[in-house]
Structure formats: structure tokens, C-alpha cells
Design a protein around this motif. Structure first.
Motif, PDB file in Angstrom:
ATOM      1  N   GLY A 118       0.920  -1.436  -0.077  1.00 35.13           N
ATOM      2  CA  GLY A 118      -0.398  -0.216  -0.251  1.00 35.13           C
ATOM      3  C   GLY A 118       0.828   1.549  -0.038  1.00 35.13           C
ATOM      4  N   LEU A 119       2.017   1.308   0.703  1.00 39.09           N
ATOM      5  CA  LEU A 119       2.720   2.284   0.889  1.00 39.09           C
ATOM      6  C   LEU A 119       3.133   2.772  -1.039  1.00 39.09           C
ATOM      7  CD1 LEU A 119       4.327   4.489   2.379  1.00 39.09           C
ATOM      8  CD2 LEU A 119       5.816   2.994   3.054  1.00 39.09           C
ATOM      9  N   ALA A 120       4.227   1.253  -1.423  1.00 39.80           N
ATOM     10  CA  ALA A 120       4.858   1.378  -2.971  1.00 39.80           C
ATOM     11  C   ALA A 120       3.470   1.599  -3.353  1.00 39.80           C
ATOM     12  CB  ALA A 120       5.120   0.326  -3.035  1.00 39.80           C
ATOM     13  N   ASP A 121       2.603   1.474  -3.492  1.00 40.13           N
ATOM     14  CA  ASP A 121       0.806   2.769  -4.805  1.00 40.13           C
ATOM     15  C   ASP A 121       1.109   3.817  -3.764  1.00 40.13           C
ATOM     16  OD1 ASP A 121       0.708  -0.181  -5.065  1.00 40.13           O
ATOM     17  OD2 ASP A 121      -1.405  -0.607  -4.487  1.00 40.13           O
ATOM     18  N   ALA A 122       1.219   4.178  -2.964  1.00 44.25           N
ATOM     19  CA  ALA A 122       1.010   5.934  -2.146  1.00 44.25           C
ATOM     20  C   ALA A 122       2.244   6.893  -2.799  1.00 44.25           C
ATOM     21  CB  ALA A 122       1.001   5.349  -0.755  1.00 44.25           C
ATOM     22  N   THR A 123       3.401   6.393  -2.814  1.00 44.36           N
ATOM     23  CA  THR A 123       4.312   6.916  -3.261  1.00 44.36           C
ATOM     24  C   THR A 123       4.547   7.064  -4.274  1.00 44.36           C
ATOM     25  OG1 THR A 123       6.075   5.120  -2.985  1.00 44.36           O
ATOM     26  CG2 THR A 123       5.689   6.244  -1.241  1.00 44.36           C
ATOM     27  N   GLY A 124       3.864   6.460  -5.928  1.00 46.47           N
ATOM     28  CA  GLY A 124       3.566   7.422  -6.837  1.00 46.47           C
ATOM     29  C   GLY A 124       3.249   9.011  -6.872  1.00 46.47           C
ATOM     30  N   VAL A 125       2.143   8.842  -6.146  1.00 50.68           N
ATOM     31  CA  VAL A 125       2.426  10.101  -5.999  1.00 50.68           C
ATOM     32  C   VAL A 125       3.761  11.349  -5.494  1.00 50.68           C
ATOM     33  CG1 VAL A 125       1.088  12.573  -4.667  1.00 50.68           C
ATOM     34  CG2 VAL A 125       0.133  10.403  -4.733  1.00 50.68           C
ATOM     35  N   LEU A 126       4.387  11.325  -5.061  1.00 48.09           N
ATOM     36  CA  LEU A 126       5.989  11.360  -4.925  1.00 48.09           C
ATOM     37  C   LEU A 126       6.388  11.327  -5.884  1.00 48.09           C
ATOM     38  CD1 LEU A 126       6.792  10.643  -1.591  1.00 48.09           C
ATOM     39  CD2 LEU A 126       5.473  12.705  -1.714  1.00 48.09           C
ATOM     40  N   ARG A 127       7.088  10.503  -5.835  1.00 44.41           N
ATOM     41  CA  ARG A 127       8.008  10.065  -7.564  1.00 44.41           C
ATOM     42  C   ARG A 127       7.290  10.831  -9.275  1.00 44.41           C
ATOM     43  NH1 ARG A 127       7.022   5.220  -6.063  1.00 44.41           N
ATOM     44  NH2 ARG A 127       5.147   4.537  -7.261  1.00 44.41           N
ATOM     45  N   GLY A 128       5.644  10.987  -8.603  1.00 46.51           N
ATOM     46  CA  GLY A 128       4.211  11.633  -9.402  1.00 46.51           C
ATOM     47  C   GLY A 128       5.474  13.891  -9.898  1.00 46.51           C
ATOM     48  N   ALA A 129       5.296  14.359  -8.749  1.00 49.49           N
ATOM     49  CA  ALA A 129       5.725  15.524  -8.443  1.00 49.49           C
ATOM     50  C   ALA A 129       7.248  15.200  -9.089  1.00 49.49           C
ATOM     51  CB  ALA A 129       6.518  15.303  -6.889  1.00 49.49           C
ATOM     52  N   LEU A 130       8.121  14.106  -9.263  1.00 49.18           N
ATOM     53  CA  LEU A 130       9.305  14.688 -10.060  1.00 49.18           C
ATOM     54  C   LEU A 130       8.983  14.801 -11.805  1.00 49.18           C
ATOM     55  CD1 LEU A 130      11.564  11.424  -9.319  1.00 49.18           C
ATOM     56  CD2 LEU A 130      11.498  14.304  -7.857  1.00 49.18           C
ATOM     57  N   ASN A 131       7.961  14.569 -11.890  1.00 49.76           N
ATOM     58  CA  ASN A 131       7.667  14.768 -13.707  1.00 49.76           C
ATOM     59  C   ASN A 131       6.947  16.209 -13.969  1.00 49.76           C
ATOM     60  OD1 ASN A 131       8.740  12.679 -14.394  1.00 49.76           O
ATOM     61  ND2 ASN A 131       6.611  11.555 -14.038  1.00 49.76           N
ATOM     62  N   ASN A 132       6.316  16.978 -12.557  1.00 43.96           N
ATOM     63  CA  ASN A 132       5.535  17.292 -12.565  1.00 43.96           C
ATOM     64  C   ASN A 132       5.668  18.192 -11.114  1.00 43.96           C
ATOM     65  OD1 ASN A 132       3.361  19.857 -12.690  1.00 43.96           O
ATOM     66  ND2 ASN A 132       2.184  18.560 -12.166  1.00 43.96           N
ATOM     67  N   PRO A 133       6.908  19.238 -10.903  1.00 38.07           N
ATOM     68  CA  PRO A 133       7.112  19.741  -9.985  1.00 38.07           C
ATOM     69  C   PRO A 133       6.758  20.461  -8.773  1.00 38.07           C
ATOM     70  CG  PRO A 133       9.414  19.593 -11.535  1.00 38.07           C
ATOM     71  CD  PRO A 133       7.784  19.403 -12.375  1.00 38.07           C
ATOM     72  N   PRO A 134       6.031  20.616  -8.155  1.00 37.24           N
ATOM     73  CA  PRO A 134       5.263  21.475  -7.381  1.00 37.24           C
ATOM     74  C   PRO A 134       6.318  22.634  -7.028  1.00 37.24           C
ATOM     75  CG  PRO A 134       5.853  19.299  -5.661  1.00 37.24           C
ATOM     76  CD  PRO A 134       6.639  18.852  -7.204  1.00 37.24           C
ATOM     77  N   ARG A 135       6.375  23.496  -5.703  1.00 36.88           N
ATOM     78  CA  ARG A 135       6.684  25.222  -5.260  1.00 36.88           C
ATOM     79  C   ARG A 135       7.719  24.600  -4.119  1.00 36.88           C
ATOM     80  NH1 ARG A 135       6.036  29.817  -6.422  1.00 36.88           N
ATOM     81  NH2 ARG A 135       8.272  30.523  -4.992  1.00 36.88           N
ATOM     82  N   LEU A 136       6.524  22.470  -3.065  1.00 38.84           N
ATOM     83  CA  LEU A 136       6.935  22.381  -1.747  1.00 38.84           C
ATOM     84  C   LEU A 136       6.135  21.240  -1.880  1.00 38.84           C
ATOM     85  CD1 LEU A 136       8.116  22.603   0.828  1.00 38.84           C
ATOM     86  CD2 LEU A 136       5.650  23.421   1.882  1.00 38.84           C
ATOM     87  N   ALA A 137       7.570  19.986  -1.696  1.00 36.50           N
ATOM     88  CA  ALA A 137       6.407  18.603  -2.064  1.00 36.50           C
ATOM     89  C   ALA A 137       6.704  17.873  -0.107  1.00 36.50           C
ATOM     90  CB  ALA A 137       7.765  17.357  -2.130  1.00 36.50           C
ATOM     91  N   ILE A 138       5.716  17.712  -0.111  1.00 33.39           N
ATOM     92  CA  ILE A 138       5.063  16.713   1.522  1.00 33.39           C
ATOM     93  C   ILE A 138       5.308  15.337   1.556  1.00 33.39           C
ATOM     94  CG2 ILE A 138       3.648  16.143   2.973  1.00 33.39           C
ATOM     95  CD1 ILE A 138       2.129  19.131   2.817  1.00 33.39           C
ATOM     96  N   VAL A 139       5.897  15.481   2.427  1.00 34.01           N
ATOM     97  CA  VAL A 139       6.360  13.573   2.505  1.00 34.01           C
ATOM     98  C   VAL A 139       5.933  13.200   4.122  1.00 34.01           C
ATOM     99  CG1 VAL A 139       8.155  11.748   2.681  1.00 34.01           C
ATOM    100  CG2 VAL A 139       8.431  13.625   1.046  1.00 34.01           C
ATOM    101  N   ASN A 140       5.181  12.503   4.491  1.00 28.57           N
ATOM    102  CA  ASN A 140       4.121  12.522   5.550  1.00 28.57           C
ATOM    103  C   ASN A 140       4.927  11.452   6.373  1.00 28.57           C
ATOM    104  OD1 ASN A 140       4.824   9.807   4.336  1.00 28.57           O
ATOM    105  ND2 ASN A 140       3.209   8.793   5.964  1.00 28.57           N
ATOM    106  N   ARG A 141       6.034  11.413   6.414  1.00 31.93           N
ATOM    107  CA  ARG A 141       6.807  10.772   8.024  1.00 31.93           C
ATOM    108  C   ARG A 141       8.033  10.622   7.748  1.00 31.93           C
ATOM    109  NH1 ARG A 141       3.064  11.547   9.934  1.00 31.93           N
ATOM    110  NH2 ARG A 141       2.314  11.191  12.077  1.00 31.93           N
ATOM    111  N   PHE A 142       8.662  11.120   8.668  1.00 31.94           N
ATOM    112  CA  PHE A 142      10.190   9.974   9.120  1.00 31.94           C
ATOM    113  C   PHE A 142      10.148   9.871   9.777  1.00 31.94           C
ATOM    114  CE2 PHE A 142      14.859   9.813   9.316  1.00 31.94           C
ATOM    115  CZ  PHE A 142      15.557   9.296   8.615  1.00 31.94           C
ATOM    116  N   GLY A 143      10.370   8.307   9.858  1.00 33.60           N
ATOM    117  CA  GLY A 143       9.741   7.420  10.753  1.00 33.60           C
ATOM    118  C   GLY A 143      10.681   5.975  10.871  1.00 33.60           C
ATOM    119  N   GLN A 144      10.440   5.330  11.109  1.00 35.66           N
ATOM    120  CA  GLN A 144      11.630   4.269  11.545  1.00 35.66           C
ATOM    121  C   GLN A 144      11.282   3.521  10.112  1.00 35.66           C
ATOM    122  OE1 GLN A 144      12.303   2.117  14.606  1.00 35.66           O
ATOM    123  NE2 GLN A 144      13.902   1.489  12.499  1.00 35.66           N
TER     124      GLN A 144
END
Length: 184
Positions: free
Chosen positions: A84-110
Motif C-alpha cells: 500500500g505504501l509503495a502505491d502511495a509513493t507514486g504521488v511523490l514520484r509523480g511530483a518529479l515529472n510535474n514539480p510543485p513549489r513544495l513537496a510534503i512527505v508524510n513522515r520520516f520514521g522507522q
């Protein structure tokens, strides 16, 4: 390549702090102003806290991705669903092709400490010159500092402090990739 990463983390103490609601609020605030913010934040319950079972939400579209697996009522194991997390990270990878002014990454955790989770996407966003905002629980602060080598800004759990950092990022102008800067 002398590139200054624009990376910050909101440091929080416990899951009762509405840090995820702050991420949603910030994304909504800037997107309404025409400043594109993209990425993932934890889906929220009615109290504005992380919802159970866990899901992440695309801060632009509202699309939710389940990242929890049912391990049974008696299980003490982590219920994070890597698929499920791998599917969700597609949103972040998509930001590489259409760069936003800021990317939010939900956590830096374990998971990210262990080299999994959103770690690869966080690094790819930074390498592309896209500013990144995330959240880090205080108990992971040492590992966060080791990960970023002192290149990140630690932000207090304060919407004003976070907006001040974001406004500074936006004042620097639109995203330019490291590759583009090197070619210039």
C-alpha cells in the motif's frame, strides 16, 4: 554541484499532537493561494488526528491510499502494508515529472530509518531540487540528523514557524532541478 537542499521537518512529541492536520492545513492554505504544494499526509479522523486504520492522502487530490494491513486483533507487529505504501509513493514520484513549489512527505520514521518507506522518494525530490517538508517524532531526531547531515531545518510544532519557513522557500523562486542548475 553546490546545491543547498531545502529540507525541513516539523518535530513533534506524540501522536496526540495534530501534526498531520497541520500538513493538510498548510497544503490547503498555499494551494488556495496558487502556490502548488503536492505530496502525502496521513489521512485524518474526526478529531484531526491520524486515522486508524492508517491511510495516507494526496494533499492535492484528496485520494486516499490504505497503508495498513489487518494482522488480527491480538497482533503486536507493525501493521504497515509495504505494498500500500509503495502505491502511495507514486504521488511523490509523480511530483518529479510535474514539480510543485513544495513537496510534503508524510513522515520520516522507522521505515525511512531502515531505508524503506518514503526514503527513496524523499531523496529523489531533493536531488531534483524540490523543497521538502516532513514530520519527525522527537524519538527519531538523532536518526533524522544522521540522515540529513545537518542540511535540514528543524521546525517547532508551530504553524507560524512552518509558514515562515515555507514563505522563505517560496520567496527563493520556482523549483529548478540540480541538473538544470549545473547545465546553466
Amino acid at each position: 554541484m553546490a546545491h543547498q537542499f531545502q529540507l525541513a521537518a516539523i518535530i513533534y512529541d506524540n501522536d496526540n499532537q495534530p501534526v498531520d492536520a497541520m500538513l493538510h492545513s498548510l497544503a490547503n492554505h498555499y494551494n488556495r493561494k496558487g502556490i502548488r504544494v503536492a505530496g502525502l499526509a496521513m489521512a485524518l479522523n474526526e478529531q484531526g488526528l491520524r486515522r486508524e486504520p492508517m491511510a495516507v492522502q494526496d494533499v492535492e487530490t484528496g485520494t486516499e491510499y490504505s497503508i495498513a494491513q489487518n494482522l488480527g486483533k491480538e497482533s503486536q507487529s507493525c501493521c504497515l502494508d509495504p505494498s500500500g505504501l509503495a502505491d502511495a509513493t507514486g504521488v511523490l514520484r509523480g511530483a518529479l515529472n510535474n514539480p510543485p513549489r513544495l513537496a510534503i512527505v508524510n513522515r520520516f520514521g522507522q521505515q525511512e530509518i531502515d531505508g524503506k518507506g518514503c526514503r527513496a522518494e524523499l531523496l529523489q525530490l531533493l536531488e531534483a531540487g524540490i523543497p521538502v517538508l516532513t514530520v519527525v517524532k522527537r524519538k527519531f531526531l538523532l536518526q533524522w540528523h544522521e540522515f540529513n547531515g545537518g542540511a535540514a531545518t528543524d521546525l517547532a510544532f508551530s504553524e507560524n514557524d512552518v509558514k515562515e519557513w515555507c514563505d522563505g522557500v517560496f520567496a527563493r523562486g520556482p523549483v529548478r532541478s540540480i541538473k538544470s542548475q549545473d547545465e546553466a
